[in-house]
Design an enzyme around this catalytic site. Structure first.
Site, PDB file in Angstrom:
ATOM      1  N   ASP A   1      16.083 -15.224 -31.579  1.00 15.63           N
ATOM      2  CA  ASP A   1      17.114 -16.133 -32.148  1.00 15.63           C
ATOM      3  C   ASP A   1      18.707 -14.915 -31.248  1.00 15.63           C
ATOM      4  O   ASP A   1      19.421 -14.427 -31.405  1.00 15.63           O
ATOM      5  CB  ASP A   1      18.076 -15.879 -33.138  1.00 15.63           C
ATOM      6  CG  ASP A   1      19.215 -16.934 -33.689  1.00 15.63           C
ATOM      7  OD1 ASP A   1      19.703 -16.940 -32.741  1.00 15.63           O
ATOM      8  OD2 ASP A   1      18.796 -17.272 -35.196  1.00 15.63           O
TER       9      ASP A   1
ATOM     10  N   GLY B   1      22.426 -27.229 -29.864  1.00 15.71           N
ATOM     11  CA  GLY B   1      21.680 -26.079 -29.642  1.00 15.71           C
ATOM     12  C   GLY B   1      21.911 -24.889 -29.600  1.00 15.71           C
ATOM     13  O   GLY B   1      22.403 -24.438 -30.735  1.00 15.71           O
TER      14      GLY B   1
ATOM     15  N   ASP C   1      25.075 -23.844 -28.488  1.00 13.38           N
ATOM     16  CA  ASP C   1      26.277 -23.583 -28.776  1.00 13.38           C
ATOM     17  C   ASP C   1      26.537 -23.859 -29.891  1.00 13.38           C
ATOM     18  O   ASP C   1      27.038 -23.676 -30.326  1.00 13.38           O
ATOM     19  CB  ASP C   1      26.754 -24.765 -27.570  1.00 13.38           C
ATOM     20  CG  ASP C   1      28.171 -24.840 -27.250  1.00 13.38           C
ATOM     21  OD1 ASP C   1      28.561 -24.084 -27.712  1.00 13.38           O
ATOM     22  OD2 ASP C   1      28.417 -26.029 -26.770  1.00 13.38           O
TER      23      ASP C   1
ATOM     24  N   SER D   1      20.862 -24.864 -20.068  1.00 12.61           N
ATOM     25  CA  SER D   1      20.112 -26.180 -19.188  1.00 12.61           C
ATOM     26  C   SER D   1      18.304 -26.599 -19.562  1.00 12.61           C
ATOM     27  O   SER D   1      18.574 -27.463 -19.291  1.00 12.61           O
ATOM     28  CB  SER D   1      20.399 -26.175 -18.044  1.00 12.61           C
ATOM     29  OG  SER D   1      21.945 -26.480 -17.223  1.00 12.61           O
TER      30      SER D   1
ATOM     31  N   TYR E   1      20.222 -30.167 -21.766  1.00 12.10           N
ATOM     32  CA  TYR E   1      20.700 -30.516 -20.531  1.00 12.10           C
ATOM     33  C   TYR E   1      19.081 -30.754 -19.293  1.00 12.10           C
ATOM     34  O   TYR E   1      19.871 -31.465 -17.853  1.00 12.10           O
ATOM     35  CB  TYR E   1      21.386 -29.732 -20.139  1.00 12.10           C
ATOM     36  CG  TYR E   1      22.789 -29.580 -19.859  1.00 12.10           C
ATOM     37  CD1 TYR E   1      23.175 -30.762 -20.806  1.00 12.10           C
ATOM     38  CD2 TYR E   1      23.398 -29.215 -18.960  1.00 12.10           C
ATOM     39  CE1 TYR E   1      24.639 -31.061 -21.006  1.00 12.10           C
ATOM     40  CE2 TYR E   1      24.614 -28.754 -19.857  1.00 12.10           C
ATOM     41  CZ  TYR E   1      25.180 -29.740 -20.534  1.00 12.10           C
ATOM     42  OH  TYR E   1      26.995 -30.360 -20.596  1.00 12.10           O
TER      43      TYR E   1
HETATM   44  N1  AR6 Z   1      18.590 -18.967 -29.102  1.00 10.00           N
HETATM   45  C1  AR6 Z   1      17.869 -18.495 -28.247  1.00 10.00           C
HETATM   46  N2  AR6 Z   1      18.260 -19.945 -27.619  1.00 10.00           N
HETATM   47  C2  AR6 Z   1      18.076 -21.068 -28.247  1.00 10.00           C
HETATM   48  C3  AR6 Z   1      18.931 -21.041 -29.094  1.00 10.00           C
HETATM   49  C4  AR6 Z   1      19.117 -19.794 -30.210  1.00 10.00           C
HETATM   50  N3  AR6 Z   1      19.465 -19.739 -31.222  1.00 10.00           N
HETATM   51  N4  AR6 Z   1      18.970 -22.391 -29.654  1.00 10.00           N
HETATM   52  C5  AR6 Z   1      18.499 -22.362 -28.373  1.00 10.00           C
HETATM   53  N5  AR6 Z   1      18.073 -22.109 -27.380  1.00 10.00           N
HETATM   54  P1  AR6 Z   1      20.955 -26.247 -24.898  1.00 10.00           P
HETATM   55  P2  AR6 Z   1      21.215 -26.790 -22.765  1.00 10.00           P
HETATM   56  C6  AR6 Z   1      17.359 -22.548 -26.324  1.00 10.00           C
HETATM   57  O1  AR6 Z   1      20.128 -27.345 -25.400  1.00 10.00           O
HETATM   58  O2  AR6 Z   1      20.536 -27.493 -22.264  1.00 10.00           O
HETATM   59  C7  AR6 Z   1      24.798 -28.540 -25.916  1.00 10.00           C
HETATM   60  O3  AR6 Z   1      25.273 -29.480 -26.990  1.00 10.00           O
HETATM   61  C8  AR6 Z   1      16.811 -23.875 -26.099  1.00 10.00           C
HETATM   62  O4  AR6 Z   1      15.499 -23.429 -26.905  1.00 10.00           O
HETATM   63  O5  AR6 Z   1      20.774 -24.999 -25.921  1.00 10.00           O
HETATM   64  O6  AR6 Z   1      22.253 -25.678 -21.205  1.00 10.00           O
HETATM   65  C9  AR6 Z   1      25.988 -27.679 -25.192  1.00 10.00           C
HETATM   66  O7  AR6 Z   1      26.795 -28.279 -25.671  1.00 10.00           O
HETATM   67  C10 AR6 Z   1      16.671 -24.449 -24.804  1.00 10.00           C
HETATM   68  O8  AR6 Z   1      15.216 -24.127 -24.071  1.00 10.00           O
HETATM   69  O9  AR6 Z   1      21.937 -25.825 -24.211  1.00 10.00           O
HETATM   70  C11 AR6 Z   1      25.696 -28.815 -23.567  1.00 10.00           C
HETATM   71  O10 AR6 Z   1      25.755 -29.850 -24.255  1.00 10.00           O
HETATM   72  C12 AR6 Z   1      18.295 -23.234 -24.011  1.00 10.00           C
HETATM   73  O11 AR6 Z   1      18.337 -22.754 -25.279  1.00 10.00           O
HETATM   74  C13 AR6 Z   1      24.951 -28.423 -23.810  1.00 10.00           C
HETATM   75  O12 AR6 Z   1      24.447 -28.472 -25.070  1.00 10.00           O
HETATM   76  C14 AR6 Z   1      19.092 -24.077 -23.924  1.00 10.00           C
HETATM   77  O13 AR6 Z   1      19.775 -25.673 -24.434  1.00 10.00           O
HETATM   78  C15 AR6 Z   1      24.166 -28.192 -23.194  1.00 10.00           C
HETATM   79  O14 AR6 Z   1      22.321 -27.928 -22.690  1.00 10.00           O
END
Ligand code: AR6
Length: 176
Positions: free
Chosen positions: A13, A35, A37, A120, A124
């Site tokens: 995490d 996600g 964020d 992403s 995304y």
């Molecule tokens: N620790 C590590 N990795 C994580 C965690 C965590 N706590 N949570 C999720 N992931 P994403 P994006 C992974 O969707 O695709 C948001 O709404 C997840 O499994 O977080 O860049 C933003 O505001 C995935 O492999 O980011 C934007 O609108 C990776 O993090 C949008 O999402 C990225 O997933 C950005 O989308």
């Protein structure tokens, strides 16, 4: 690659990383989302959103820095990855730019330990293998240009399958 830096792929995490900075996969408003964020904002507390409101957003491929507030990390570097649209809309260039801009900002602030999520590849929709190759190549390029600039760089993946993909990509650039 510089021999001075430790560059590891870990499963876990991102919000629990006690690095100088963690990188947030944000959106261009910088006002939070789902996600990683959402997890970062929940863990950091409301002062993070208050500081983000002062930044006026961030274009895709660029990065902005804030404090980490209640996080174990001292800073958050917010970057905005591209939405996957099939690969023909500059996605790879923009994703590489996220890593380069984040590391450049870290260098500017003297931050030596940085943890990245798989930018992403969640909401995304960027295919993980392609994203991992871009991420590894961008970090490797920056490390070649800035040997000695960092102590530790981590790619933090939420699950083992993703970590294996990123580990393969790092291994590929290390042995090239
Ligand atoms: N620790 C590590 N990795 C994580 C965690 C965590 N706590 N949570 C999720 N992931 P994403 P994006 C992974 O969707 O695709 C948001 O709404 C997840 O499994 O977080 O860049 C933003 O505001 C995935 O492999 O980011 C934007 O609108 C990776 O993090 C949008 O999402 C990225 O997933 C950005 O989308």
């Amino acid at each position: 690659m510089s021999a001075d830096v430790r560059w590891d792929v870990v499963t876990g995490d991102l919000t629990r990383c006690a690095t100088d900075a963690i990188v947030n996969a944000a959106n261009s408003s910088l006002l939070g989302g789902g996600g990683v964020d959402g997890a970062i904002h929940r863990a950091a507390g409301p002062r993070l959103l208050a500081e983000c409101r002062t930044l006026g957003g961030c274009p895709t491929g660029e990065a902005r820095i804030t404090a980490g507030y209640q996080l174990a990390a001292r800073h958050v570097i917010h970057t905005v990855g591209p939405v996957w649209q099939g690969g023909g809309n500059g996605e790879a260039r923009l994703l590489a730019s996220c890593y380069t801009a984040s590391l450049t900002l870290a260098l500017d602030h003297g931050l030596r330990t940085i943890a990245f999520p798989a930018i992403s590849t969640g909401i995304y929709g960027y295919p993980k293998q392609a994203a991992a190759a871009v991420a590894a190549d961008a970090v490797n390029q920056l490390l070649l240009e800035e040997p000695g600039g960092f102590d530790d760089i981590f790619f933090v993946c939420f699950d083992e399958a993703s970590a294996a993909i990123y580990a393969d990509a790092v291994q590929a650039v290390r042995s090239s």
